[in-house]
Design a protein around this motif. Structure first.
Motif, short mmCIF file in Angstrom:
data_model
loop_
_atom_site.label_atom_id
_atom_site.label_comp_id
_atom_site.label_asym_id
_atom_site.label_seq_id
_atom_site.Cartn_x
_atom_site.Cartn_y
_atom_site.Cartn_z
N GLU A 32 -45.45 25.55 -15.53
CA GLU A 32 -45.04 25.53 -14.07
C GLU A 32 -44.67 24.05 -13.82
O GLU A 32 -43.66 23.71 -12.99
CB GLU A 32 -46.47 25.93 -13.41
CG GLU A 32 -45.98 25.92 -11.63
CD GLU A 32 -45.34 26.90 -11.40
OE1 GLU A 32 -44.69 26.73 -10.19
OE2 GLU A 32 -45.11 27.89 -12.25
N ARG A 33 -45.27 23.05 -14.38
CA ARG A 33 -44.78 21.63 -14.23
C ARG A 33 -43.41 21.38 -14.72
O ARG A 33 -42.58 20.82 -14.20
CB ARG A 33 -45.84 20.89 -14.93
CG ARG A 33 -47.13 20.74 -14.34
CD ARG A 33 -48.16 19.43 -14.78
NE ARG A 33 -49.20 19.41 -14.18
CZ ARG A 33 -50.59 19.95 -14.55
NH1 ARG A 33 -50.55 20.96 -15.54
NH2 ARG A 33 -51.79 19.75 -13.73
N ARG A 35 -41.17 23.88 -15.29
CA ARG A 35 -40.05 24.49 -14.38
C ARG A 35 -39.68 23.49 -13.19
O ARG A 35 -38.63 23.64 -12.87
CB ARG A 35 -40.79 25.72 -13.78
CG ARG A 35 -39.84 26.67 -13.29
CD ARG A 35 -40.50 27.95 -12.53
NE ARG A 35 -41.37 27.66 -11.52
CZ ARG A 35 -41.26 27.17 -10.38
NH1 ARG A 35 -39.91 27.41 -9.91
NH2 ARG A 35 -41.94 26.75 -9.36
N VAL A 36 -40.87 23.14 -12.62
CA VAL A 36 -40.48 22.11 -11.50
C VAL A 36 -39.80 21.06 -11.71
O VAL A 36 -38.67 20.80 -10.97
CB VAL A 36 -41.83 21.83 -10.70
CG1 VAL A 36 -41.35 20.84 -9.76
CG2 VAL A 36 -42.70 22.94 -10.16
N THR A 37 -40.05 20.14 -13.06
CA THR A 37 -39.35 19.31 -13.49
C THR A 37 -37.93 19.69 -13.63
O THR A 37 -36.74 18.89 -13.41
CB THR A 37 -39.98 18.54 -14.66
OG1 THR A 37 -41.18 18.18 -14.19
CG2 THR A 37 -39.00 17.40 -15.14
N SER A 39 -36.12 22.06 -12.52
CA SER A 39 -35.16 22.50 -11.21
C SER A 39 -35.10 21.15 -10.64
O SER A 39 -33.91 21.26 -10.09
CB SER A 39 -36.35 23.30 -10.28
OG SER A 39 -35.92 23.36 -9.02
N ILE A 75 -35.69 21.82 -1.22
CA ILE A 75 -36.74 21.58 -1.94
C ILE A 75 -38.05 21.14 -1.29
O ILE A 75 -38.80 21.15 -2.36
CB ILE A 75 -36.14 20.73 -3.15
CG1 ILE A 75 -35.94 19.18 -2.46
CG2 ILE A 75 -35.01 21.39 -3.55
CD1 ILE A 75 -35.54 18.26 -3.39
N LEU A 152 -40.12 14.52 -5.18
CA LEU A 152 -40.76 15.96 -4.87
C LEU A 152 -42.17 15.87 -4.81
O LEU A 152 -42.71 15.16 -5.81
CB LEU A 152 -40.44 17.18 -6.25
CG LEU A 152 -38.90 17.48 -6.02
CD1 LEU A 152 -38.77 18.49 -7.29
CD2 LEU A 152 -38.32 18.02 -4.76
N THR A 154 -45.80 17.17 -5.37
CA THR A 154 -46.53 17.86 -6.23
C THR A 154 -47.60 18.79 -5.86
O THR A 154 -48.42 19.54 -6.42
CB THR A 154 -46.90 17.07 -7.76
OG1 THR A 154 -47.87 16.11 -7.21
CG2 THR A 154 -46.05 16.49 -8.29
N VAL A 157 -46.99 22.33 -6.87
CA VAL A 157 -47.42 22.46 -8.17
C VAL A 157 -48.74 22.99 -8.40
O VAL A 157 -49.51 23.62 -9.12
CB VAL A 157 -46.91 21.51 -9.05
CG1 VAL A 157 -47.25 21.71 -10.67
CG2 VAL A 157 -45.43 21.43 -9.01
#
Length: 494
Positions: A32-33, A35-37, A39, A75, A152, A154, A157
């Motif tokens: 998940e981390r 994926r966010v990075t 993105s 975002i 962003l 977190t 997240v």
């Protein structure tokens, strides 16, 4: 057994779930981390390409502000665009003058102005991500036009990671609940043969007849145990039946010949020579001793054949009746029989046990008591203070005290063995009386022991459990405190 099996199933299932869910939770958190990075990096590249086109076309101020605001809204973060000198071109949130002047000195923006894209993940001291910043250069070919900086939060997240851990925990609990239900059913099914064996064992131990246990259920070990139990129960039932038959038939088969032998010996007394009469008297004495021994053995056999339930028995009335029955025989032998003691009330005993206990103890006392001595029946209750501080009432003591030669400590211990008699014991005894007294006392929930009497001789003490009265029950109706105290003082009844 059911609880232990269920506990083993749950423990095994919990270990399997922990081995599966903990690695799965860490893998998902890391993914998940990442994926966010990724993105955020893709978003920074997209804004960088748009900013390059806007700067080249000369529409930087209007287009970039709208683009930064739109990107930040999508975002849920912040977007800052600067030119090649670090001057602010557009931002999705208002900046102070100091923040605007310090944009070029930020590590991510400075690296992007040099043409290097950066990803900076700031972490807290407890290991959780606080924020994520991504910086990307704005190029047109090889010409650097500025930089894009995206920040962003977190929180999202963390929320997703916590949600996954919560789902994994709920899934594990649901799996454990399902294992508990299925495991309980399996444990009950597995333990059913053991419970049947336990029930049959209790029936057999309580003196009943145990029904055969099925040998077609359960694992092989349980089936083998059931078959062994059935054979043991059948053999034990056969032995008990044989003992009962012997106890019932021997009383008739043995008494009749002994009575006939005694009668024939008495008939010979008038026809026998005077010098042979001592031998005849000895034979009649041994015949009487054999008859008493047969009676004692049969009484012990009847006591062993089944467990008799205890019931309340009036100790005072029994003591008075046995004193009245034995007093004439004691007077014939020149011995006084005294009855002393307190009001004891009812005690728990096997039906008929108190009479047999007193008869055997009085018979032994009369046999060893010297002429012009005394034998005392004494009933003693615990002191009122001792009764008050005990949760259960202490036992009532029945004493039969004689003034005979007494016994040593070793002889007192051996006196309850079957057929044992003291070396200096008078003739005529069988060695079974005290053994029968002990068995009757134990069957009544009490105890018996011998100890030296204060004036010489022997003190036979029988302890019997009293009938438990409800808490708060006072003296019987019609008795005041003074009358109750008078009944608790030793008085002479005869």
């Amino acid at each position: 057994m059911t609880r232990r099996l269920l506990l083993s199933y749950l423990t095994l299932a919990a270990l399997v779930l922990l081995c599966l869910e903990i690695p799965l939770g860490f893998v998902y958190s890391r993914g998940e981390r990442e994926r966010v990075t990724n993105s955020a990096k893709d978003e920074a590249d997209s804004v960088s390409a748009y900013a390059s086109l806007s700067i080249t076309a000369g529409r930087a101020e209007q287009d970039l502000r709208a683009r930064a605001a739109h990107c930040a809204e999508r975002i849920g973060g912040k977007v800052v665009i600067v030119d090649q000198t670090g001057a602010l071109l557009a931002a999705s949130y208002p900046l102070t003058a100091a923040e605007t002047r310090g944009l070029a000195t930020r590590p991510g923006i400075a690296a992007a102005l040099r043409g290097t894209a950066t990803v900076d993940v700031r972490t807290s001291t407890i290991g959780g991500v606080q924020y994520l910043s991504v910086a990307a250069p704005v190029r047109h070919g090889t010409y650097r036009q500025g930089a894009v900086w995206i920040t962003l939060p977190t929180r999202m997240v963390h929320a997703r990671v916590h949600h996954v851990w919560l789902l994994l925990a709920l899934g594990g609990l649901a799996a454990l609940a399902a294992v508990a239900v299925v495991g309980f059913a399996i444990a009950r099914w597995t333990g059913r043969p053991i419970r049947e064996l336990e029930r049959a064992t209790h029936e057999l131990a309580d003196g009943g007849t145990a029904a055969p246990v099925a040998v077609t259920k359960g694992p092989p070990e349980v089936r083998s145990l059931a078959a062994t139990f059935n054979r043991t129960a059948a053999r034990l039932e056969h032995l008990v039946a044989a003992q009962r038959a012997f106890a019932g038939e021997a009383s008739h088969q043995l008494k009749t010949p002994l009575a006939a032998l005694r009668l024939r010996l008495e008939n010979l007394e008038s026809d026998i020579a005077p010098h042979a009469r001592p031998g005849l008297s000895a034979a009649m004495t041994e015949t009487d001793r054999l008859a008493r021994m047969v009676e004692g053995l049969l009484a012990m056999a009847r006591l062993d054949e089944t467990a008799v339930a205890r019931e309340p028995v009036d100790l005072d009335r029994t003591a008075v009746e046995r004193h009245r029955a034995w007093s004439p025989l004691f007077e014939q032998h020149g011995v006084r029989l005294l009855l002393l003691g307190e009001h004891a009330g009812q005690v728990m005993a096997v039906p008929g046990a108190l009479e047999q206990i007193l008869d055997n103890l009085l018979s032994n006392a009369l046999r060893v008591a010297p002429y012009d001595s005394a034998v005392t029946i004494d009933v003693r209750c615990p002191p009122p203070s001792e009764r008050r501080f005990h949760h259960r009432r202490p036992p009532v003591e029945l004493h039969v005290v004689d003034e005979g030669p007494g016994m040593t400590e070793e002889q007192c211990r051996r006196a309850f063995d079957r057929f044992w008699r003291a070396p200096d014991a008078p003739k005529g005894g069988t060695g079974l009386g005290l053994s029968l007294v002990q068995r009757l006392a134990h069957a009544s929930g009490g105890e018996v022991f011998l100890r030296p009497a204060p004036r010489g001789g022997l003190d036979a003490v029988v302890q019997l459990p009293p009938v438990e009265r409800p808490v708060g029950t006072g003296h019987p109706r019609g008795l005041g405190r003074q009358a109750a105290r008078r009944r608790e003082r030793p008085v002479l009844r005869a």
